[in-house]
Design an enzyme around this catalytic site. Structure first.
Site, PDB file in Angstrom:
ATOM      1  N   GLU A 226      46.445  51.434  37.603  1.00 18.31           N
ATOM      2  CA  GLU A 226      47.353  51.225  38.748  1.00 18.31           C
ATOM      3  C   GLU A 226      47.235  49.748  39.102  1.00 18.31           C
ATOM      4  O   GLU A 226      46.335  49.353  39.832  1.00 18.31           O
ATOM      5  CB  GLU A 226      46.916  52.086  39.939  1.00 18.31           C
TER       6      GLU A 226
ATOM      7  N   CYS B 187      50.144  46.865  47.155  1.00 21.09           N
ATOM      8  CA  CYS B 187      50.714  46.749  45.801  1.00 21.09           C
ATOM      9  C   CYS B 187      52.213  46.971  45.862  1.00 21.09           C
ATOM     10  O   CYS B 187      52.951  46.472  45.020  1.00 21.09           O
ATOM     11  CB  CYS B 187      50.053  47.754  44.866  1.00 21.09           C
TER      12      CYS B 187
HETATM   13  P1  NAD Z   1      41.137  42.839  41.827  1.00 20.93           P
HETATM   14  O1  NAD Z   1      41.791  43.001  40.507  1.00 20.93           O
HETATM   15  O2  NAD Z   1      40.574  41.533  42.168  1.00 20.93           O
HETATM   16  O3  NAD Z   1      39.916  43.891  41.951  1.00 20.93           O
HETATM   17  C1  NAD Z   1      40.099  45.288  41.790  1.00 20.93           C
HETATM   18  C2  NAD Z   1      38.817  45.922  41.259  1.00 20.93           C
HETATM   19  O4  NAD Z   1      38.598  45.511  39.911  1.00 20.93           O
HETATM   20  C3  NAD Z   1      37.557  45.519  42.036  1.00 20.93           C
HETATM   21  O5  NAD Z   1      36.706  46.647  42.122  1.00 20.93           O
HETATM   22  C4  NAD Z   1      36.955  44.411  41.192  1.00 20.93           C
HETATM   23  O6  NAD Z   1      35.564  44.333  41.335  1.00 20.93           O
HETATM   24  C5  NAD Z   1      37.360  44.827  39.764  1.00 20.93           C
HETATM   25  N1  NAD Z   1      37.655  43.685  38.880  1.00 20.93           N
HETATM   26  C6  NAD Z   1      38.522  42.669  39.126  1.00 20.93           C
HETATM   27  N2  NAD Z   1      38.581  41.826  38.063  1.00 20.93           N
HETATM   28  C7  NAD Z   1      37.739  42.327  37.137  1.00 20.93           C
HETATM   29  C8  NAD Z   1      37.358  41.903  35.824  1.00 20.93           C
HETATM   30  N3  NAD Z   1      37.854  40.800  35.283  1.00 20.93           N
HETATM   31  N4  NAD Z   1      36.455  42.659  35.155  1.00 20.93           N
HETATM   32  C9  NAD Z   1      35.937  43.758  35.694  1.00 20.93           C
HETATM   33  N5  NAD Z   1      36.276  44.216  36.931  1.00 20.93           N
HETATM   34  C10 NAD Z   1      37.157  43.507  37.656  1.00 20.93           C
HETATM   35  O7  NAD Z   1      42.183  43.333  42.938  1.00 20.93           O
HETATM   36  P2  NAD Z   1      42.088  43.199  44.529  1.00 20.93           P
HETATM   37  O8  NAD Z   1      42.252  41.775  44.932  1.00 20.93           O
HETATM   38  O9  NAD Z   1      40.934  43.959  45.052  1.00 20.93           O
HETATM   39  O10 NAD Z   1      43.410  44.038  44.940  1.00 20.93           O
HETATM   40  C11 NAD Z   1      44.698  43.495  44.872  1.00 20.93           C
HETATM   41  C12 NAD Z   1      45.401  43.850  43.574  1.00 20.93           C
HETATM   42  O11 NAD Z   1      45.348  45.258  43.335  1.00 20.93           O
HETATM   43  C13 NAD Z   1      46.887  43.506  43.619  1.00 20.93           C
HETATM   44  O12 NAD Z   1      47.277  43.006  42.371  1.00 20.93           O
HETATM   45  C14 NAD Z   1      47.547  44.844  43.905  1.00 20.93           C
HETATM   46  O13 NAD Z   1      48.894  44.901  43.514  1.00 20.93           O
HETATM   47  C15 NAD Z   1      46.671  45.770  43.122  1.00 20.93           C
HETATM   48  N6  NAD Z   1      46.743  47.140  43.612  1.00 20.93           N
HETATM   49  C16 NAD Z   1      47.447  48.046  42.877  1.00 20.93           C
HETATM   50  C17 NAD Z   1      47.592  49.350  43.345  1.00 20.93           C
HETATM   51  C18 NAD Z   1      48.409  50.362  42.580  1.00 20.93           C
HETATM   52  O14 NAD Z   1      48.288  51.543  42.885  1.00 20.93           O
HETATM   53  N7  NAD Z   1      49.231  49.956  41.618  1.00 20.93           N
HETATM   54  C19 NAD Z   1      46.976  49.740  44.545  1.00 20.93           C
HETATM   55  C20 NAD Z   1      46.231  48.780  45.253  1.00 20.93           C
HETATM   56  C21 NAD Z   1      46.131  47.493  44.785  1.00 20.93           C
END
Ligand code: NAD
Length: 457
Positions: A211, A245
């Site tokens: 997601e 998102c």
């Molecule tokens: P993020 O990608 O920075 O982090 C999300 C999760 O992934 C965290 O738990 C983080 O620790 C982990 N993570 C991030 N990069 C990683 C990597 N390179 N390797 C391993 N783990 C990693 O996202 P955020 O800033 O917390 O949230 C915002 C983003 O999430 C936006 O892009 C938003 O659109 C998306 N989002 C999508 C949905 C959906 O249902 N499609 C819902 C909520 C948020």
């Protein structure tokens, strides 16, 4: 360094999954019902934790806990409806049947902006389907995760380990992705995160549910009811400080109503109450971090340097706070700018004029993400075109409501760079189970399929 509890957590989760899978599904549902009741009792305090950590305004935080409660109710019903099909066999005295079985351990990686609801989407389904879950929350959301885990521990008795929280950052997420004992990895976050983690899970042929980021658009047609439209646009673009998102990022407005629509949007953006999210009248709180603020300013500066008209977007001083409060930005573009093609996780709304509905739909779809979309119209031809196979290419397509604020009853998710996953309602539960096709011969002969003859001699 890898979390020192990692091995303990995975082993505990595996053990409990082996016991939990034999509990009849309706009894699993009963435990989820009790969990939902506990969330009801703790709704206010859990919402306060969301406001404290994610900086959401109170009504949105309460709404998020309510979403978790609704998911519990949904899952209780589902626990008696994990139906498999029965198919007619081509052979006499045979029956073909689908069985659905639990996967085992589910790994759940979540983002900061929905620190409880997204976990609830995953956990409630995973649990009634007979799985345990290891939750790696965002580093911004550890208190929210603790709040949910504590609520679960109050009701879960011997099944407390069904939820285990693995605090940490990227390294912990990668460990989950590499681990063969974790059958399904459900990851919510940025597209970049998905592109880094997906190959790790795929390398071991693990199951994935992604997601990821959105870049959502709305189309405003000449027949739109503008009162309803402006309200829908303002909430989608500015609600949760543009950090959903499904937040609205791009707006395509028909040329006949463009001036009027922009005038009303400016006024609406000016009237928004920006302030401490714990205050009752605040409609917009601060951005989550300095990084988010910097990305927003970087994009706006780059647009200004190209002489694109940017209205708002500046930092606001609120009650001596050192947090990053911003005025939502309206960006009036004549052409499609590169900045519009990526997701800036902040309240920035690009507005562009269109002449033909087909062009507006083309511009809406012409980005790499495919999460949410809307059309505002009272013309059934336009709304039906938008919903048809030639219309929106997103996982969510709305008519006369904004792009954000989905209900749990539908399957949630999007296409292309959004990752293709579906969670929450409808038949999303199937992601958390494995399908077995069983053929039962209750006769005393062994006819082979497709008329094949094989004499035993
Ligand atoms: P993020 O990608 O920075 O982090 C999300 C999760 O992934 C965290 O738990 C983080 O620790 C982990 N993570 C991030 N990069 C990683 C990597 N390179 N390797 C391993 N783990 C990693 O996202 P955020 O800033 O917390 O949230 C915002 C983003 O999430 C936006 O892009 C938003 O659109 C998306 N989002 C999508 C949905 C959906 O249902 N499609 C819902 C909520 C948020």
């Amino acid at each position: 360094m890898k979390n020192k509890n990692y091995e303990i957590i995975v082993n505990k989760s595996k053990d409990i999954s082996l016991r939990w899978r034999s509990v009849p599904a309706p009894q699993r549902g009963e435990l989820i019902r009790q969990f939902g009741n506990e969330l009801r009792l703790q709704k206010e305090s859990l919402a306060k934790t969301i406001t404290k950590e994610a900086r959401k305004i109170q009504t949105e935080s309460l709404g998020e806990v309510q979403e978790a409660i609704d998911m519990c109710d949904f899952a209780v019903g589902l626990s008696r409806q994990l139906y498999g099909l029965t198919m007619p066999s081509e052979r006499p005295n045979h029956r073909l049947q689908e069985l659905w079985h639990p996967l085992g351990v589910v790994g759940c990686i979540t983002a900061f902006n929905f620190p409880m609801a997204v976990f609830a989407w995953n956990f409630c389904l995973a649990a009634v389907c007979g799985n345990s879950i290891i939750w790696k929350p965002s580093p911004h959301s550890n208190e929210c995760a603790k709040g949910i885990k504590d609520a679960w521990d109050k009701v879960s008795g011997e099944f407390s380990d069904l939820i285990l929280v693995l605090e940490g950052g990227n390294e912990e997420a990668v460990s989950i992705c590499k681990d063969n004992r974790i059958t399904l990895v459900s990851a919510t976050g940025s597209t970049q995160m998905g592109k880094e983690l997906a190959p790790v899970v795929s390398a071991r042929l693990g199951k994935l549910l992604l997601e990821l980021g959105g870049n959502n658009a709305a189309i405003v047609c000449p027949s739109a009811d503008l009162d309803l439209t402006i309200k829908g646009i303002a909430f989608s673009a500015c609600g949760t400080t543009g950090q959903r998102c499904t937040s609205l990022r791009r707006l395509f407005v028909h040329k006949d109503i463009y001036e009027d629509c922009v005038r009303r949007l400016k006024k609406c953006f000016d009237d928004l109450v920006i302030g401490c999210p714990s205050k009752e009248d605040s409609q917009i709180g601060p951005l989550i971090s300095k990084n988010s603020y910097d990305s927003m300013q970087h994009v706006l500066d780059s647009l200004r340097n190209k002489n694109v008209e940017v209205i708002g977007g500046e930092r606001l001083e609120i009650e001596d706070s050192d947090e990053y409060y911003v005025k939502p930005a309206l960006v009036l573009v004549k052409n499609i700018e590169d900045e519009m093609l990526t997701e800036t996780f902040a309240p920035v709304l690009y507005v562009k004029e269109y002449e033909e509905i087909e062009d507006a739909i083309y511009m809406q779809n012409n980005v790499s993400q495919g999460l949410s979309s809307s059309i505002f119209t009272n013309d059934i031809r336009e709304s039906e075109l938008f919903l048809s196979e030639s219309g929106s290419d997103c996982g969510i397509a709305n008519v006369n409501i904004g792009t954000s604020g989905a209900e749990i009853g539908g399957a949630f998710g999007g296409e292309k760079d959004t990752g293709g996953g579906r969670e929450s309602g409808s038949d999303a539960w199937k992601n958390y189970m494995r399908r077995v096709t069983a053929t039962i011969n209750y006769g005393d002969e062994l006819p082979l399929a497709q008329g094949v003859e094989f004499d035993e001699g």
